[in-house]
Motif scaffolding. Structure first.
Motif, PDB file in Angstrom:
ATOM      1  N   ARG A 140      -4.451  16.083  -1.051  1.00 23.89           N
ATOM      2  CA  ARG A 140      -4.551  16.429  -2.453  1.00 23.89           C
ATOM      3  C   ARG A 140      -4.404  17.933  -2.600  1.00 23.89           C
ATOM      4  O   ARG A 140      -4.842  18.701  -1.742  1.00 23.89           O
ATOM      5  CB  ARG A 140      -5.882  15.962  -3.033  1.00 23.89           C
ATOM      6  CG  ARG A 140      -6.062  14.449  -3.013  1.00 23.89           C
ATOM      7  CD  ARG A 140      -7.374  14.048  -3.640  1.00 23.89           C
ATOM      8  NE  ARG A 140      -7.401  14.403  -5.063  1.00 23.89           N
ATOM      9  CZ  ARG A 140      -8.417  14.105  -5.868  1.00 23.89           C
ATOM     10  NH1 ARG A 140      -9.485  13.483  -5.392  1.00 23.89           N
ATOM     11  NH2 ARG A 140      -8.380  14.445  -7.137  1.00 23.89           N
ATOM     12  N   GLU A 157     -11.160  11.918 -13.160  1.00 22.25           N
ATOM     13  CA  GLU A 157     -11.627  10.814 -12.348  1.00 22.25           C
ATOM     14  C   GLU A 157     -13.144  10.815 -12.300  1.00 22.25           C
ATOM     15  O   GLU A 157     -13.794  11.875 -12.245  1.00 22.25           O
ATOM     16  CB  GLU A 157     -11.049  10.931 -10.933  1.00 22.25           C
ATOM     17  CG  GLU A 157      -9.528  10.899 -10.927  1.00 22.25           C
ATOM     18  CD  GLU A 157      -8.966  11.306  -9.591  1.00 22.25           C
ATOM     19  OE1 GLU A 157      -9.741  11.868  -8.786  1.00 22.25           O
ATOM     20  OE2 GLU A 157      -7.779  11.064  -9.357  1.00 22.25           O
ATOM     21  N   ASP A 194       4.260   6.951  -6.084  1.00 23.98           N
ATOM     22  CA  ASP A 194       5.274   7.996  -6.244  1.00 23.98           C
ATOM     23  C   ASP A 194       6.385   7.866  -5.221  1.00 23.98           C
ATOM     24  O   ASP A 194       7.558   8.123  -5.520  1.00 23.98           O
ATOM     25  CB  ASP A 194       4.631   9.381  -6.168  1.00 23.98           C
ATOM     26  CG  ASP A 194       3.886   9.598  -4.857  1.00 23.98           C
ATOM     27  OD1 ASP A 194       3.368   8.616  -4.291  1.00 23.98           O
ATOM     28  OD2 ASP A 194       3.819  10.754  -4.385  1.00 23.98           O
ATOM     29  N   ARG A 236       0.409  10.228   4.820  1.00 22.10           N
ATOM     30  CA  ARG A 236      -0.599  10.114   3.768  1.00 22.10           C
ATOM     31  C   ARG A 236      -1.672   9.095   4.143  1.00 22.10           C
ATOM     32  O   ARG A 236      -2.850   9.262   3.818  1.00 22.10           O
ATOM     33  CB  ARG A 236       0.063   9.747   2.444  1.00 22.10           C
ATOM     34  CG  ARG A 236      -0.823   9.984   1.231  1.00 22.10           C
ATOM     35  CD  ARG A 236      -0.076   9.724  -0.052  1.00 22.10           C
ATOM     36  NE  ARG A 236       0.986  10.694  -0.296  1.00 22.10           N
ATOM     37  CZ  ARG A 236       1.755  10.682  -1.374  1.00 22.10           C
ATOM     38  NH1 ARG A 236       1.581   9.748  -2.296  1.00 22.10           N
ATOM     39  NH2 ARG A 236       2.714  11.589  -1.522  1.00 22.10           N
ATOM     40  N   PRO A 246       2.407   4.368  -1.523  1.00 16.45           N
ATOM     41  CA  PRO A 246       2.064   5.097  -2.751  1.00 16.45           C
ATOM     42  C   PRO A 246       3.114   4.922  -3.839  1.00 16.45           C
ATOM     43  O   PRO A 246       4.314   4.836  -3.561  1.00 16.45           O
ATOM     44  CB  PRO A 246       1.973   6.550  -2.280  1.00 16.45           C
ATOM     45  CG  PRO A 246       1.660   6.457  -0.822  1.00 16.45           C
ATOM     46  CD  PRO A 246       2.373   5.241  -0.330  1.00 16.45           C
ATOM     47  N   ARG A 256      -6.783  12.232   0.173  1.00 18.81           N
ATOM     48  CA  ARG A 256      -5.389  11.793   0.108  1.00 18.81           C
ATOM     49  C   ARG A 256      -4.770  12.145  -1.242  1.00 18.81           C
ATOM     50  O   ARG A 256      -5.412  12.010  -2.286  1.00 18.81           O
ATOM     51  CB  ARG A 256      -5.309  10.290   0.352  1.00 18.81           C
ATOM     52  CG  ARG A 256      -3.912   9.727   0.511  1.00 18.81           C
ATOM     53  CD  ARG A 256      -3.989   8.241   0.800  1.00 18.81           C
ATOM     54  NE  ARG A 256      -4.770   7.958   2.014  1.00 18.81           N
ATOM     55  CZ  ARG A 256      -5.089   6.727   2.425  1.00 18.81           C
ATOM     56  NH1 ARG A 256      -4.701   5.676   1.710  1.00 18.81           N
ATOM     57  NH2 ARG A 256      -5.787   6.561   3.524  1.00 18.81           N
ATOM     58  N   THR A 283       4.719   8.457   3.775  1.00 17.74           N
ATOM     59  CA  THR A 283       3.786   7.338   3.670  1.00 17.74           C
ATOM     60  C   THR A 283       2.869   7.264   4.878  1.00 17.74           C
ATOM     61  O   THR A 283       1.646   7.088   4.750  1.00 17.74           O
ATOM     62  CB  THR A 283       4.568   6.019   3.519  1.00 17.74           C
ATOM     63  OG1 THR A 283       5.400   6.087   2.365  1.00 17.74           O
ATOM     64  CG2 THR A 283       3.626   4.840   3.394  1.00 17.74           C
ATOM     65  N   GLU A 325       0.806  -1.223   0.000  1.00 14.52           N
ATOM     66  CA  GLU A 325       0.000   0.000   0.000  1.00 14.52           C
ATOM     67  C   GLU A 325       0.840   1.274   0.000  1.00 14.52           C
ATOM     68  O   GLU A 325       0.297   2.370   0.128  1.00 14.52           O
ATOM     69  CB  GLU A 325      -0.923   0.001   1.224  1.00 14.52           C
ATOM     70  CG  GLU A 325      -2.013  -1.066   1.162  1.00 14.52           C
ATOM     71  CD  GLU A 325      -2.926  -1.017   2.366  1.00 14.52           C
ATOM     72  OE1 GLU A 325      -2.607  -0.270   3.312  1.00 14.52           O
ATOM     73  OE2 GLU A 325      -3.951  -1.735   2.369  1.00 14.52           O
ATOM     74  N   ARG A 346      -2.915  11.756  -4.544  1.00 16.27           N
ATOM     75  CA  ARG A 346      -2.603  10.702  -5.491  1.00 16.27           C
ATOM     76  C   ARG A 346      -1.970  11.335  -6.713  1.00 16.27           C
ATOM     77  O   ARG A 346      -2.410  12.401  -7.158  1.00 16.27           O
ATOM     78  CB  ARG A 346      -3.871   9.937  -5.890  1.00 16.27           C
ATOM     79  CG  ARG A 346      -4.408   9.021  -4.798  1.00 16.27           C
ATOM     80  CD  ARG A 346      -5.702   8.375  -5.212  1.00 16.27           C
ATOM     81  NE  ARG A 346      -6.782   9.372  -5.292  1.00 16.27           N
ATOM     82  CZ  ARG A 346      -8.015   9.088  -5.685  1.00 16.27           C
ATOM     83  NH1 ARG A 346      -8.318   7.864  -6.060  1.00 16.27           N
ATOM     84  NH2 ARG A 346      -8.935  10.024  -5.713  1.00 16.27           N
ATOM     85  N   THR A 347      -0.964  10.680  -7.248  1.00 17.02           N
ATOM     86  CA  THR A 347      -0.253  11.248  -8.391  1.00 17.02           C
ATOM     87  C   THR A 347      -1.206  11.378  -9.573  1.00 17.02           C
ATOM     88  O   THR A 347      -1.712  10.369 -10.073  1.00 17.02           O
ATOM     89  CB  THR A 347       0.942  10.361  -8.773  1.00 17.02           C
ATOM     90  OG1 THR A 347       1.732  10.102  -7.612  1.00 17.02           O
ATOM     91  CG2 THR A 347       1.804  11.053  -9.818  1.00 17.02           C
TER      92      THR A 347
END
Length: 352
Positions: free
Chosen positions: A71, A87, A21, A157, A19, A165, A154, A17, A167-168
């Motif tokens: 974000r 999205e 990036d 986040r 992320p 959260r 990590t 889990e 997200r790239t």
């Protein structure tokens, strides 16, 4: 693909889990260390792009990710059911406004700017530590700090609600790049942005290179002959301590500043000098070899060796010289003239 999927499931959930990036950040750190320490990889051209990313962007990105786990865009759903990030929005008529601590462009700029601050500060910390500033020490310290920041990022986040959260935004980045390249109205703005980014990268590159690259200045080896003055202090007093039997205790020290690893040969010789004229430029009448050492030192490393010197020659002008040869090749007749470096001291070898 199935084998990879099976191996991926074997990893702990906490690892799976992480992320993407931040996984990429750790990947760049690992690849850079391979380029620095692995004998085969460090001789390839991969060192240049990896080094630039490692110094100019990755540490700052991990730092910014730890500071801003949320974000960084405002998302407004439209009639087609998608938001501005591409999205899908479950309720196409619900307007959702997220916290806006930092935009995507601001995240990138802060990542580069943070690297400008982090790399020199770490170099300064290494300078005031017992460790010499070398490419290896910079790589290890910067890697440790970057990985630590990635771990903090990590954890932070994961503490943020999923809908908030960070997200790239790969899709948005691709769409923005396509618009910048093919939209005539945005080309001028894109050109100015690229010019500003290039200027910033060159500035950061200069700072990073000044810290991490070896300095090709003067190369030399420092040689000293010291005596123990008591209480753990060393002195260059020309009158070394004696045990009363003609034996003198000295400490020979070499410091390698040759910008490379060097295999040395240190030859200790006793010389009886012609008593007339200047003894420092006089003729050597007789010479005997007393000791020989062969230390191997990396750049910035220091070697010290304590030993007793017991001259066998007598006279009013007797000196002991330590002749240093960088490379380990000793001539058939070592002398102050053919030695790369040397140090000597006069001793009392009178028969009276």
């Amino acid at each position: 693909m199935a084998v990879f999927s099976s191996l991926w499931r074997l990893l702990p959930r906490s690892v799976r889990e992480v992320p993407a990036d931040l996984v990429a950040v750790v990947g760049v750190v690992v690849a850079t260390n391979l380029a620095v320490f692995a004998p085969v990889v460090r001789d390839t051209r991969l060192r240049v792009p990896l080094g630039l990313a490692f110094v100019l962007f990755v540490p700052g990105y991990a730092f910014v990710a730890a500071l801003f786990p949320e974000r960084g865009t405002r998302s407004v759903a439209g009639a087609d059911g998608t938001n501005d990030g591409g999205e899908f929005e479950t309720d196409p008529f619900r307007r959702r406004v997220l916290a806006d601590p930092i935009t995507d462009a601001g995240r990138v700029v802060l990542s580069v700017a943070s690297s400008v601050a982090i790399v020199p500060l770490l170099g300064l910390a290494i300078h005031f530590s017992p460790v010499a500033i070398r490419l290896q020490s910079i790589a290890v310290v910067l890697s440790a700090v970057t990985v630590a920041l990635a771990v903090v990022a990590t954890v932070r986040r994961r503490s943020v609600p999923l809908e908030s959260r960070f997200r790239t935004p790969y899709r948005r980045w691709v769409a923005s790049a396509r618009t910048a390249l093919f939209d005539a109205d945005s080309r001028a703005e894109t050109a100015l942005t690229v010019l500003a980014a290039t200027t910033l990268v060159l500035a950061v590159g200069g700072v990073g290179y000044a810290v991490t690259a070896p300095q090709h200045g003067e190369t030399f080896t420092e040689v000293s002959v010291l005596t123990d003055a008591g209480d753990g202090e060393r002195t260059a007093d020309v009158s070394p301590s004696s045990d009363g039997n003609g034996s003198e205790s000295v400490i020979v020290t070499l410091e390698n500043n040759e910008r490379r690893t060097v295999s040395y040969a240190v030859v200790a010789v006793e010389q009886r000098i012609a008593s007339d004229g200047d003894p420092d430029n006089a003729t050597v009448l007789e010479q005997n070899e007393l000791r020989r050492f062969e230390p191997r030192l990396a750049h910035g490393e220091t070697w010290s060796h304590a030993h007793d010197v017991e001259p066998t020659l007598t006279g009013d002008a007797v000196r002991v010289a330590w002749l240093v040869y960088a490379g380990g090749d000793v001539p058939a007749t070592p002398s102050l003239e053919n030695a790369d470096y040397s140090a000597h001291r006069w001793v009392n070898a009178s028969t009276e």
